[in-house]
Design an enzyme around this catalytic site. Structure first.
Site, short mmCIF file in Angstrom:
data_model
loop_
_atom_site.label_atom_id
_atom_site.label_comp_id
_atom_site.label_asym_id
_atom_site.label_seq_id
_atom_site.Cartn_x
_atom_site.Cartn_y
_atom_site.Cartn_z
CG HIS A 76 -2.03 0.93 0.69
ND1 HIS A 76 -3.04 1.34 0.29
CD2 HIS A 76 -1.70 2.25 1.54
CE1 HIS A 76 -3.53 2.42 0.64
NE2 HIS A 76 -3.37 3.25 1.60
CB SER A 77 1.18 4.24 0.06
OG SER A 77 1.80 5.74 0.37
CG LEU A 78 6.94 3.09 1.05
CD1 LEU A 78 8.44 3.54 -0.09
CD2 LEU A 78 7.45 3.13 2.16
CB SER A 104 -3.13 -0.95 -1.88
OG SER A 104 -3.77 -0.30 -1.17
#
Length: 246
Positions: A76-78, A104
């Site tokens: 998720h993200s990073l 994500s």
């Protein structure tokens, strides 16, 4: 029956423990393996990293000797960017390819010039706290806790710089399916999410959910159902191929 391992990469400022609750909700044929990053959790004493590809190579070398196949990658993200880089790093080491990559809550690797603008250099504590407020995933009580922030902000600062300094490179595309999850109120645009389709020769899908940046926590059960529905096909196929001929 062989289990499918789900390697999970955390978002900026977080430990891999953010995924620990998932264990109770995964089907019996899935095995959760949160991937801890240097500088947090059990690896608190290790130096923080600001080079995404160097970190991916390090993690690939660490994980490859005990890598259980089949496996999928989630971030998720990073963590989504890092999961993608880890997929390439595994391939460079000659490891089997993931059966799926789940990206994500973030813009595609090739569409980050606007998304990460201003993150390449170190941010002040005040700027980092303001950024946390925009994500709406941290309470004011936590933001006001100086002891907690003194532990969190150095990690967050390094992680933001790692994203800000990331640049796409020309290389062979992945072969595995790429499945993207997005929040309808998150700052990643539809175009930036669809851009993940450029990372693979395999199939591609986008699942949008209500909520902001931390929709994966707001809709945890739905996220896990989404992962399960995509991976069930690969699990059944693997189970059939592994079954003895009659």
């Amino acid at each position: 029956m062989t289990k499918l391992t789900l390697l999970c990469l955390p978002y900026s400022g977080a430990s891999a423990m953010v995924y620990s609750r998932w264990r109770r909700q995964l089907p019996s044929w899935m095995q959760l393996q949160p991937v801890e990053l240097p500088g947090r959790g059990a690896r608190y004493d290790e130096p923080l990293q600001i080079d995404m590809r160097a970190l991916a190579r390090q993690l690939a070398r660490e994980l490859k000797p005990t890598l259980q196949t089949p496996y999928a990658l989630f971030g998720h993200s990073l963590g989504a960017l890092l999961a993608c880089e880890l997929a390439h790093a595994f391939r460079d080491l000659g490891a089997p390819e993931a059966v799926a990559l789940f990206a994500s809550g973030t813009a595609a690797p090739s569409m980050r010039s606007d998304y990460d603008r201003g993150f390449a250099e170190a941010r002040s504590d005040e700027e980092l706290i303001d950024q946390l407020r925009t994500f709406q995933g941290t309470s004011e009580e936590v933001l006001a806790n100086q002891e907690l922030m003194s532990l969190t902000l150095p990690v967050l600062r390094a992680d933001f710089m790692m994203c800000g300094r990331f640049t796409p490179v020309e290389r062979p595309l992945l072969n595995c399916p790429v499945h993207v999850l997005g929040g309808k109120e998150d700052r990643a645009t539809t175009e930036q999410l669809i851009g993940w389709s450029k990372e693979t020769l395999g199939s591609f899908s986008v699942d949008m959910m209500t909520g902001g940046h931390f929709f994966i926590h707001e809709h945890e059960a739905r996220v896990i159902r989404t992962l399960k529905s995509h991976l069930e096909v690969h699990h059944r196929r693997h189970a059939l191929s592994a079954a003895p001929a009659l």
